[in-house]
Scaffold this motif. Structure first.
Motif, PDB file in Angstrom:
ATOM      1  N   SER A  15      41.823  26.558   4.133  1.00 39.01           N
ATOM      2  CA  SER A  15      40.369  26.704   4.193  1.00 39.01           C
ATOM      3  C   SER A  15      39.702  25.518   4.889  1.00 39.01           C
ATOM      4  O   SER A  15      38.789  25.685   5.699  1.00 39.01           O
ATOM      5  CB  SER A  15      39.796  26.867   2.784  1.00 39.01           C
ATOM      6  OG  SER A  15      38.398  26.899   2.794  1.00 39.01           O
ATOM      7  N   ILE A  19      38.492  40.366   7.250  1.00 35.04           N
ATOM      8  CA  ILE A  19      38.705  39.038   7.837  1.00 35.04           C
ATOM      9  C   ILE A  19      38.311  39.005   9.317  1.00 35.04           C
ATOM     10  O   ILE A  19      38.435  37.966   9.956  1.00 35.04           O
ATOM     11  CB  ILE A  19      40.161  38.564   7.669  1.00 35.04           C
ATOM     12  CG1 ILE A  19      41.148  39.531   8.314  1.00 35.04           C
ATOM     13  CG2 ILE A  19      40.483  38.363   6.187  1.00 35.04           C
ATOM     14  CD1 ILE A  19      42.595  39.036   8.286  1.00 35.04           C
ATOM     15  N   ARG A  73      40.070  25.827   8.598  1.00 32.79           N
ATOM     16  CA  ARG A  73      39.152  26.831   9.153  1.00 32.79           C
ATOM     17  C   ARG A  73      37.725  26.310   9.185  1.00 32.79           C
ATOM     18  O   ARG A  73      36.966  26.631  10.110  1.00 32.79           O
ATOM     19  CB  ARG A  73      39.265  28.131   8.361  1.00 32.79           C
ATOM     20  CG  ARG A  73      40.531  28.919   8.689  1.00 32.79           C
ATOM     21  CD  ARG A  73      40.549  30.282   8.024  1.00 32.79           C
ATOM     22  NE  ARG A  73      40.774  30.181   6.581  1.00 32.79           N
ATOM     23  CZ  ARG A  73      41.970  30.108   6.015  1.00 32.79           C
ATOM     24  NH1 ARG A  73      43.061  30.121   6.759  1.00 32.79           N
ATOM     25  NH2 ARG A  73      42.092  30.033   4.699  1.00 32.79           N
ATOM     26  N   CYS A  74      37.338  25.518   8.221  1.00 30.26           N
ATOM     27  CA  CYS A  74      35.983  24.934   8.254  1.00 30.26           C
ATOM     28  C   CYS A  74      35.820  24.019   9.461  1.00 30.26           C
ATOM     29  O   CYS A  74      34.769  24.022  10.118  1.00 30.26           O
ATOM     30  CB  CYS A  74      35.707  24.176   6.953  1.00 30.26           C
ATOM     31  SG  CYS A  74      35.362  25.251   5.532  1.00 30.26           S
ATOM     32  N   ARG A 121      30.736  31.154   5.325  1.00 30.56           N
ATOM     33  CA  ARG A 121      29.400  30.718   4.895  1.00 30.56           C
ATOM     34  C   ARG A 121      28.909  29.562   5.772  1.00 30.56           C
ATOM     35  O   ARG A 121      27.743  29.519   6.176  1.00 30.56           O
ATOM     36  CB  ARG A 121      29.439  30.301   3.427  1.00 30.56           C
ATOM     37  CG  ARG A 121      29.696  31.473   2.481  1.00 30.56           C
ATOM     38  CD  ARG A 121      30.007  31.044   1.047  1.00 30.56           C
ATOM     39  NE  ARG A 121      28.900  30.321   0.443  1.00 30.56           N
ATOM     40  CZ  ARG A 121      28.904  29.032   0.162  1.00 30.56           C
ATOM     41  NH1 ARG A 121      29.989  28.301   0.428  1.00 30.56           N
ATOM     42  NH2 ARG A 121      27.855  28.474  -0.374  1.00 30.56           N
ATOM     43  N   ASP A 135      33.199  35.657   1.505  1.00 30.67           N
ATOM     44  CA  ASP A 135      32.556  34.639   0.678  1.00 30.67           C
ATOM     45  C   ASP A 135      33.214  33.270   0.808  1.00 30.67           C
ATOM     46  O   ASP A 135      32.937  32.364   0.020  1.00 30.67           O
ATOM     47  CB  ASP A 135      32.531  35.074  -0.788  1.00 30.67           C
ATOM     48  CG  ASP A 135      33.930  35.267  -1.368  1.00 30.67           C
ATOM     49  OD1 ASP A 135      34.913  35.248  -0.583  1.00 30.67           O
ATOM     50  OD2 ASP A 135      34.044  35.443  -2.598  1.00 30.67           O
ATOM     51  N   SER A 136      34.070  33.095   1.807  1.00 33.45           N
ATOM     52  CA  SER A 136      34.794  31.840   1.980  1.00 33.45           C
ATOM     53  C   SER A 136      33.894  30.733   2.509  1.00 33.45           C
ATOM     54  O   SER A 136      32.837  30.984   3.097  1.00 33.45           O
ATOM     55  CB  SER A 136      35.961  32.034   2.943  1.00 33.45           C
ATOM     56  OG  SER A 136      35.473  32.304   4.247  1.00 33.45           O
ATOM     57  N   ASP A 137      34.336  29.508   2.326  1.00 34.98           N
ATOM     58  CA  ASP A 137      33.579  28.360   2.833  1.00 34.98           C
ATOM     59  C   ASP A 137      33.393  28.453   4.350  1.00 34.98           C
ATOM     60  O   ASP A 137      32.320  28.146   4.869  1.00 34.98           O
ATOM     61  CB  ASP A 137      34.301  27.058   2.490  1.00 34.98           C
ATOM     62  CG  ASP A 137      34.245  26.713   1.015  1.00 34.98           C
ATOM     63  OD1 ASP A 137      33.428  27.319   0.288  1.00 34.98           O
ATOM     64  OD2 ASP A 137      35.027  25.852   0.581  1.00 34.98           O
ATOM     65  N   ALA A 183      39.497  34.772   7.135  1.00 34.77           N
ATOM     66  CA  ALA A 183      38.757  34.227   6.001  1.00 34.77           C
ATOM     67  C   ALA A 183      37.958  35.337   5.342  1.00 34.77           C
ATOM     68  O   ALA A 183      37.378  36.182   6.024  1.00 34.77           O
ATOM     69  CB  ALA A 183      37.816  33.112   6.471  1.00 34.77           C
ATOM     70  N   TRP A 184      37.914  35.312   4.021  1.00 29.28           N
ATOM     71  CA  TRP A 184      37.170  36.320   3.274  1.00 29.28           C
ATOM     72  C   TRP A 184      35.670  36.109   3.464  1.00 29.28           C
ATOM     73  O   TRP A 184      35.213  34.985   3.749  1.00 29.28           O
ATOM     74  CB  TRP A 184      37.526  36.229   1.797  1.00 29.28           C
ATOM     75  CG  TRP A 184      38.961  36.567   1.482  1.00 29.28           C
ATOM     76  CD1 TRP A 184      40.044  36.453   2.308  1.00 29.28           C
ATOM     77  CD2 TRP A 184      39.458  37.065   0.243  1.00 29.28           C
ATOM     78  NE1 TRP A 184      41.184  36.861   1.668  1.00 29.28           N
ATOM     79  CE2 TRP A 184      40.861  37.243   0.402  1.00 29.28           C
ATOM     80  CE3 TRP A 184      38.873  37.387  -0.976  1.00 29.28           C
ATOM     81  CZ2 TRP A 184      41.665  37.725  -0.635  1.00 29.28           C
ATOM     82  CZ3 TRP A 184      39.680  37.863  -2.003  1.00 29.28           C
ATOM     83  CH2 TRP A 184      41.052  38.029  -1.827  1.00 29.28           C
TER      84      TRP A 184
END
Length: 282
Positions: free
Chosen positions: A137, A227, A140-141, A178, A173-175, A170-171
């Motif tokens: 995660s 995704i 990906r951010c 968002r 609601d993922s960081d 990424a789902w």
């Protein structure tokens, strides 16, 4: 303006049979612009070029600068992988950005920017493919921050909002998602908002683009989830880019063959040809 995003699953599985299914789905959709991930090139052939020729579209692509890990997965050291854009309109500018990743996950993923010259205005269009490791995660951010900065460099000079497509891995609601959108948390680029087009979908519509309904995906025993995304900036002065409809596509077999391990996402965006007084912009 019909926009499609689709991960084509490179040269995995029965790729030759899948080629025909991919073309059949895209031909049926009649897209104006397509963002593609996991596109192959080998022996002087390019999957994006072939699809563009068959569909009567312009095309551009960005090969991975580091395809070695991908090649080892299929045991073929000659096949390239990358992202591509197909477009009804000419590509008049482009940039390729290699996404940041630590050495353990560095497999040459990129973001591709293509500026499309429609008769009315330019469209800043992007496609990307983020790191897939479930635990990554934080990576990906960092990657969506780099993509958001790429968007910020190229979004101006046109009333049409930026359109960003891709497999974010990424789902919703993922960081990372968002952070990229910037309307559920502080945006990656100050002041820049990119709406998830699926926010305009019928709540009852099937949304998962990675699902065990697909036999290529069922074997990994992961939950069904969306995704793959089309993100669009706020509409232009008279509603340019407003999301009218959004849905899945490529979510079933074609003559017995599933085209990819991902379903596609399709969004119809308002264009000058169909804008009218019915769109009210606050």
């Amino acid at each position: 303006m019909r926009v499609v995003t689709w991960n084509l699953w490179w040269r995995f599985g029965p790729w030759e049979a899948r080629q025909k299914a991919i073309l059949a789905v895209l031909r049926d959709l009649r897209p104006d612009v397509v963002g593609l991930q996991e596109v192959w090139a080998a022996d002087g052939e390019n999957q994006a070029e072939w699809l563009a020729d068959e569909l009567g579209l312009h095309w551009t692509w960005a090969p991975s600068p580091s395809p070695e890990r991908w090649r080892r997965r299929i045991g073929d050291p000659t096949v390239d992988i990358g992202n591509a854009v197909l477009s009804r309109w000419p590509v008049v500018d482009q940039e390729v950005l290699e996404l940041p990743a630590p050495a353990a996950l560095a497999d040459g993923r990129t973001a591709l920017y293509a500026r499309l010259a429609t008769p009315a205005y330019d469209v800043p269009f992007f496609t990307t493919h983020l790191t897939s490791a479930p635990y990554a995660s934080a990576v990906r951010c960092r990657q969506v921050t780099a993509v958001a900065e790429l968007v910020a460099r190229h979004r101006g000079g046109t009333p049409f909002p930026p359109v960003v497509t891709g497999d974010f891995n990424a789902w919703p609601d993922s960081d990372a998602v968002r952070l990229f959108g910037g309307y559920k948390t502080e945006p990656a680029v100050p002041g820049q908002v990119l709406y998830d087009a699926w926010e305009y979908a019928d709540p009852a519509a099937p949304s998962a683009t990675w699902t065990p309904e697909n036999p290529y995906t069922a074997r990994v025993l992961e939950p069904a989830v969306r995704i793959d995304y089309i993100h669009v900036g706020p509409p232009g002065p008279v509603g340019e880019g407003h999301v009218r409809h959004v849905r899945r596509a490529g979510d079933g077999p074609v003559d017995g063959v599933w085209a990819s391990d991902h379903a596609a996402v399709v969004a119809d965006l308002a264009d000058v040809a169909d804008l009218g007084d019915e769109i009210s912009v606050p």
